[in-house]
Design a protein around this motif. Structure first.
Motif, PDB file in Angstrom:
ATOM      1  N   ASP A  21      53.886 -61.221-103.779  1.00 52.68           N
ATOM      2  CA  ASP A  21      53.035 -61.109-103.545  1.00 52.68           C
ATOM      3  C   ASP A  21      51.827 -61.599-105.290  1.00 52.68           C
ATOM      4  OD1 ASP A  21      53.580 -60.163-100.794  1.00 52.68           O
ATOM      5  OD2 ASP A  21      53.858 -58.179-101.922  1.00 52.68           O
ATOM      6  N   PHE A  22      52.166 -63.222-104.484  1.00 51.55           N
ATOM      7  CA  PHE A  22      51.195 -63.578-106.050  1.00 51.55           C
ATOM      8  C   PHE A  22      50.714 -64.819-105.990  1.00 51.55           C
ATOM      9  CE2 PHE A  22      55.589 -64.878-107.451  1.00 51.55           C
ATOM     10  CZ  PHE A  22      55.490 -66.229-107.277  1.00 51.55           C
ATOM     11  N   GLU A  23      49.652 -65.057-106.862  1.00 54.09           N
ATOM     12  CA  GLU A  23      48.958 -66.113-107.125  1.00 54.09           C
ATOM     13  C   GLU A  23      49.903 -67.429-107.653  1.00 54.09           C
ATOM     14  OE1 GLU A  23      45.086 -68.817-108.126  1.00 54.09           O
ATOM     15  OE2 GLU A  23      45.077 -66.354-107.577  1.00 54.09           O
ATOM     16  N   ASP A  24      50.258 -68.323-107.809  1.00 58.78           N
ATOM     17  CA  ASP A  24      51.386 -69.298-108.351  1.00 58.78           C
ATOM     18  C   ASP A  24      50.321 -70.060-109.404  1.00 58.78           C
ATOM     19  OD1 ASP A  24      53.623 -70.150-109.366  1.00 58.78           O
ATOM     20  OD2 ASP A  24      53.477 -71.972-107.601  1.00 58.78           O
ATOM     21  N   ALA A  25      49.841 -68.793-110.301  1.00 51.39           N
ATOM     22  CA  ALA A  25      48.409 -69.819-111.143  1.00 51.39           C
ATOM     23  C   ALA A  25      48.551 -70.558-112.138  1.00 51.39           C
ATOM     24  CB  ALA A  25      47.564 -68.958-111.002  1.00 51.39           C
ATOM     25  N   PRO A  26      48.772 -71.544-112.958  1.00 54.22           N
ATOM     26  CA  PRO A  26      49.358 -71.093-114.747  1.00 54.22           C
ATOM     27  C   PRO A  26      48.698 -70.230-114.964  1.00 54.22           C
ATOM     28  CG  PRO A  26      47.337 -73.331-114.063  1.00 54.22           C
ATOM     29  CD  PRO A  26      47.664 -72.360-112.151  1.00 54.22           C
TER      30      PRO A  26
ATOM     31  N   LYS B 106      53.860 -56.253-107.108  1.00 54.71           N
ATOM     32  CA  LYS B 106      52.743 -56.186-106.176  1.00 54.71           C
ATOM     33  C   LYS B 106      51.381 -55.832-105.525  1.00 54.71           C
ATOM     34  CE  LYS B 106      57.636 -56.258-103.375  1.00 54.71           C
ATOM     35  NZ  LYS B 106      58.039 -56.116-102.015  1.00 54.71           N
ATOM     36  N   GLU B 107      51.616 -54.810-105.216  1.00 55.81           N
ATOM     37  CA  GLU B 107      49.854 -54.133-105.868  1.00 55.81           C
ATOM     38  C   GLU B 107      49.112 -55.026-106.231  1.00 55.81           C
ATOM     39  OE1 GLU B 107      47.498 -50.085-106.550  1.00 55.81           O
ATOM     40  OE2 GLU B 107      49.744 -49.947-106.401  1.00 55.81           O
ATOM     41  N   HIS B 108      49.215 -55.318-107.876  1.00 56.16           N
ATOM     42  CA  HIS B 108      48.660 -55.656-108.743  1.00 56.16           C
ATOM     43  C   HIS B 108      48.236 -57.396-108.582  1.00 56.16           C
ATOM     44  CE1 HIS B 108      47.062 -52.225-110.420  1.00 56.16           C
ATOM     45  NE2 HIS B 108      48.303 -51.855-110.810  1.00 56.16           N
TER      46      HIS B 108
END
Length: 110
Positions: A18-23, A84-86
């Protein structure tokens, strides 16, 4: 380097999805959360052995998208739920902080 690229590079486990796979922009290694709170920069990964709920609170406050838990420290369910929430990624490795810091430094700065 993205979070998933870092996980692969470090051979670390991704503990939730549950996260954005960002740099991310760099990293800060520390266990004294007050120090992390005052010195880690927005967009940094946090490299630590502090596997508890307060670590997520510090990461969320400072805009840290990634926490890397070292030394095979167990991650409690409340920490996982808060991450996950954040939308904060959690990686888990048996390597120590020195090794993880050095490996990330070598790839991020070149």
């Amino acid at each position: 380097m993205t979070i998933r690229e870092a996980a692969a590079f470090l051979s670390a486990d991704i503990l939730h999805e549950d996260f954005e796979d960002a740099p991310f922009k760099g990293a800060y290694s520390g266990d004294l959360l007050s120090d992390v709170l005052s010195r880690a920069k927005n967009g940094n990964a946090l490299i630590t052995i502090q596997a508890h709920l307060n670590t997520v609170a510090v990461a969320a406050t400072n805009g840290l998208p990634l926490i890397i838990i070292c030394n095979s420290r167990p991650v409690p369910p409340d920490m996982l739920a808060a991450a996950k929430e954040h939308g904060i990624a959690l990686l888990h490795t048996n390597e120590n902080q020195f090794t993880v810091s050095g490996r990330l430094y070598s790839i991020i700065t070149h």
